[in-house]
Design an enzyme around this catalytic site. Structure first.
Site, PDB file in Angstrom:
ATOM      1  CG  HIS A 439      -0.011   3.406  16.199  1.00  0.00           C
ATOM      2  ND1 HIS A 439      -1.401   3.547  15.481  1.00  0.00           N
ATOM      3  CD2 HIS A 439       0.404   2.202  16.182  1.00  0.00           C
ATOM      4  CE1 HIS A 439      -1.932   2.254  15.388  1.00  0.00           C
ATOM      5  NE2 HIS A 439      -0.946   1.279  15.663  1.00  0.00           N
ATOM      6  CE1 TYR A 555      -4.704  -4.290  22.562  1.00  0.00           C
ATOM      7  CE2 TYR A 555      -4.080  -5.017  19.933  1.00  0.00           C
ATOM      8  CZ  TYR A 555      -4.584  -4.036  20.898  1.00  0.00           C
ATOM      9  OH  TYR A 555      -5.044  -2.977  20.608  1.00  0.00           O
ATOM     10  CB  THR A 568      -8.191  -0.902  17.263  1.00  0.00           C
ATOM     11  OG1 THR A 568      -7.764  -0.307  18.478  1.00  0.00           O
ATOM     12  CG2 THR A 568      -7.703  -0.278  16.188  1.00  0.00           C
TER      13      THR A 568
END
Length: 738
Positions: A439, A555, A568
């Site tokens: 990630h 979230y 993001t």
């Protein structure tokens, strides 16, 4: 060994008569072709660099300006207002290229035209910058968000989660922070924004991802599924041949900068920076922080099968191997009967365990000799390929099949994935595929872009024979893939086993429930006059309240790629409006008209928050950066400390689709991927990803931990189903049977 002979261009032996050189013409040919290919890539990058440098101008536009200036001069019209004459007088006198008046006049007009052209480029660029910086098109009313607004937006987001006393305490902390600490911290952020291309992204990558010392498996890496409703072939090696050929075709387009940017709502281009590290990238462990190692090129992939590691070349000289050649090479690996070397089978468990333990083992056992060479072959590969012996697929008649497929992709058996690579391509015995992605280097939509290209190319451009093999005849003269050689001592094997046990405990604790919601998709949701994402998010709030009997901090990830190097921002989906609607639904005493009104208010609030996040006016990334500045300065802030310590017990993400339109979804409705998923963020929370897959279906991936007595992924999934149906009934949207 054939591959060993191919690895050298010449050999020599010392004899009484001198040194006898023996050249390998074939090897020299490959070296020559490889060099030609490398120079081609350099020239393409130089050309693209020049075109980028003069964008939005072009060599053609320069020529047009020059011709227009010269044409007007021949017509005795001075469009330069005397500047051409001034330039001509300033040119050096004497012999040489400037000796004739005609040459001096032409050169002066060319210089003037170039100046006009460069000035035009400058003004066009400034105009484009202003246009792309304007985000008002996403709002009916739009204004800049101040620090004060952000702080009070935070308080608004936590109001439905706190009682009056707790809220008052947070309000006092917020006011104190706003008046005393925030102005000083903000000055440093403003300074960084002037200097850096993005004031958030580098800190986000380092502190959220690379400095994390917990295992990547479950905690950080995520997975992506294959097409689930159709199957192109059952032949494992053939599917890999087409897929990997398509991936390297994508990489070639990426290197040549031929991939068009994704457009936000079809209007504004989004930053493609994250794509740069998609290939040839690995995460290297460190004791305090990891680093991302990215190479400009890699000509091989690393492959794992039955406990053995292989190095498979993607090129023959400068030529990319064709799908049928790649199929043959993978079949050779599948047919290889050799056993794993001592310690080799579970070696990849090091990438699944703690980062400190992996860093120490890497330094102690992989810093020299054959272990270093073999590890470099993996870390310098374009990506990692795992050939599994098990078969997984989605059977609509067997709901558990999708969850089992997801679990295999999320963590496998904890040692058959190289979790440090930018991504691992996973191939099951029945030809089904999937991805496990690291990630830190990029977010999921980037992998989704590649995956859409690969699946579309595989299905509609490459194809298979009637027996499921790649089209064409392979070249049997290709040297076989090379086994990597290891010398793993007992001490290292003990570390490998320890990392495996850590990763296995994490994997065994994950409950994953994946399902396809069939009653409706975005087609019928739009009839409710709301966005599909807001509809699903409000359904999640209703489902969570029914599941836990309370609300929680929620979230939702939003892209900020309308900004350079943007990643993001957080959308805090649990709002006062959504909680008011949920409570009214649970009370069952309100008229449908009142419930619809409350729903629309909640949906509009959510859509506005999503737009604010996309346009850089969110809360969390700014507060995160202020917190880091406070740590650098040694400033204590109780407000920031509390904000950054709040647990996200419901972490959600929508998976984008149709970023590349390679086929008409109406003509091929079954060409649907099921999206992907991730592990729960909080030990007592849920992770939910969803893909609104076309007009008639939605895929959900719900994760939780067995060790928590408060959560149950399947129970929550059933609540999500019911919440969606209840919202549809509220608007009297006709449904099919679920």
């Amino acid at each position: 060994m054939a591959e060993a002979h191919q690895a050298v261009a010449f050999q020599f032996t010392v004899t009484p008569d001198g040194v006898d050189f023996r050249l390998s013409r074939e090897a020299l040919k490959h070296v020559y072709l490889s060099g030609i290919n490398s120079w081609k890539k350099r020239l393409i990058r130089i050309k693209n660099g020049i075109l980028r440098g003069v964008y939005p101008g072009s060599p053609t536009s320069w020529l047009v300006v020059v011709m227009a200036t010269m044409g007007s001069s021949f017509c005795n019209v001075d469009v330069s207002l005397g500047l051409v004459g001034c330039i001509q007088r300033c040119l050096p006198q004497g012999c040489g290229p400037y000796q004739t008046p005609q040459t001096r006049a032409l050169l002066s007009m060319a210089i003037f035209s170039t100046g006009v052209w460069v000035t035009g480029i400058f003004f066009f660029r400034q105009t484009l910058k202003l246009l792309l910086s304007y985000h008002g098109w996403m709002f009916e009313m739009h204004g800049k968000t101040s620090n004060l607004t952000r702080i009070w937006a935070y308080l608004e987001s936590v109001r439905p989660l706190l009682d009056d006393e707790e809220y008052y305490r947070m309000e006092v902390l917020a006011k104190e922070f706003q008046n005393k600490t925030a102005p000083r911290l903000q000055k440093y952020l403003v300074l960084k924004s002037w200097w850096a291309s993005n004031y958030v992204s580098d800190w986000w990558e380092e502190y959220i991802y690379l400095r994390g010392r917990s295992p990547l498996v479950v905690n950080s890496n995520y997975y992506v599924m294959d097409l689930v409703l159709i199957k192109n072939t059952d032949v494992q090696a053939a599917r890999l041949g087409n897929t990997i050929h398509a991936m390297i075709m994508y990489r070639r387009k990426l290197d040549r900068e031929e991939i068009k940017p994704v457009m936000a709502l079809g209007i504004v281009p989004m930053c493609s920076y994250q794509m740069e590290r998609m290939f040839n990238t690995t995460r290297v462990p460190g004791k305090e922080t990891d680093v991302l190692q990215h190479l400009s090129d890699s000509r091989h992939v690393a492959v794992y099968h039955k406990g053995r590691f292989f190095k498979l070349w993607l090129y023959e000289g400068s030529r990319l191997l064709k799908p049928q050649d790649l199929e043959m090479q993978f079949q050779r690996i599948l047919d290889d009967p050799s056993p794993p070397q001592p310690g080799e089978e579970k070696l990849a468990a090091l990438t699944a365990g703690g980062r400190v333990e992996w860093a120490q083992a890497r330094q102690a056992f992989f810093s020299s000799g054959k272990n270093k060479a073999a590890l470099e072959a993996i870390e310098r590969a374009a990506f990692f390929v795992a050939l599994d012996e098990e078969s997984y697929h989605y059977d609509p008649e067997d709901e558990a099949s999708l969850s089992l497929y997801g679990k295999a992709l999320l963590h496998g058996n904890c040692y058959n994935r190289w979790f440090d690579k930018s991504f691992t391509l996973i191939s099951f015995k029945n030809g089904q595929l999937g991805l496990n992605a690291e990630h830190a280097w990029a977010d999921a939509p980037i992998m989704g872009h590649l995956w859409e290209f690969v699946l579309g190319t595989d299905s509609f451009h490459l194809g298979y024979t009637e027996t499921g093999h790649c089209l064409g005849k392979p070249n049997p003269a290709l040297p076989p893939p090379m086994r990597l050689q290891w010398d793993i001592p007992k001490q290292c094997q003990a570390v490998i086993e320890s990392s495996y046990q850590v990763a296995k405990a994490l994997a065994d604790d994950v409950e994953l429930y994946c399902f396809q919601f069939l009653p409706f998709g975005k087609g019928l949701i739009k009839k409710c006059r709301t966005s599909p994402d807001a509809f699903v998010q409000i359904a999640l709030q209703l489902a969570h309240f029914r599941d836990r009997g309370k609300f929680c901090l929620t979230y939702e990830a939003s892209m900020t790629r309308m900004f350079r190097e943007g990643r993001t921002e957080t959308v805090r989906s649990c709002t006062s409006e959504s909680t008011a609607f949920v409570q009214a639904m649970v009370e069952r005493s309100h008229a449908k008209a009142d419930l619809r009104d409350l729903f629309q208010k909640a949906a509009k609030k959510h859509q506005n928050m999503y737009r604010l996040a996309m346009t850089g006016a969110g809360i969390d990334r700014h507060l995160f950066c202020l917190y880091l500045v406070s740590k650098y300065l040694g400033v204590s802030s109780p407000f920031l400390a509390e904000v950054l310590s709040e647990p996200w017990r419901l972490s959600t993400s929508q998976i984008p689709q149709s970023q590349i339109r390679m086929f008409d979804p109406e003509q091929h409705p079954n060409h649907l991927g099921a999206g992907g998923g991730f592990g729960p963020v909080a030990d007592d929370g849920y992770g939910v990803s969803y893909m609104i897959a076309g007009e008639n279906t939605i895929f959900f991936h719900v994760s939780s931990k067995f060790s928590s007595s408060e959560t149950n992924a399947q129970r929550f999934g059933n609540h999500i189903r019911q919440a969606l149906l209840d919202l549809a009934d509220l608007f009297q949207v006709p449904k099919t049977d679920s």
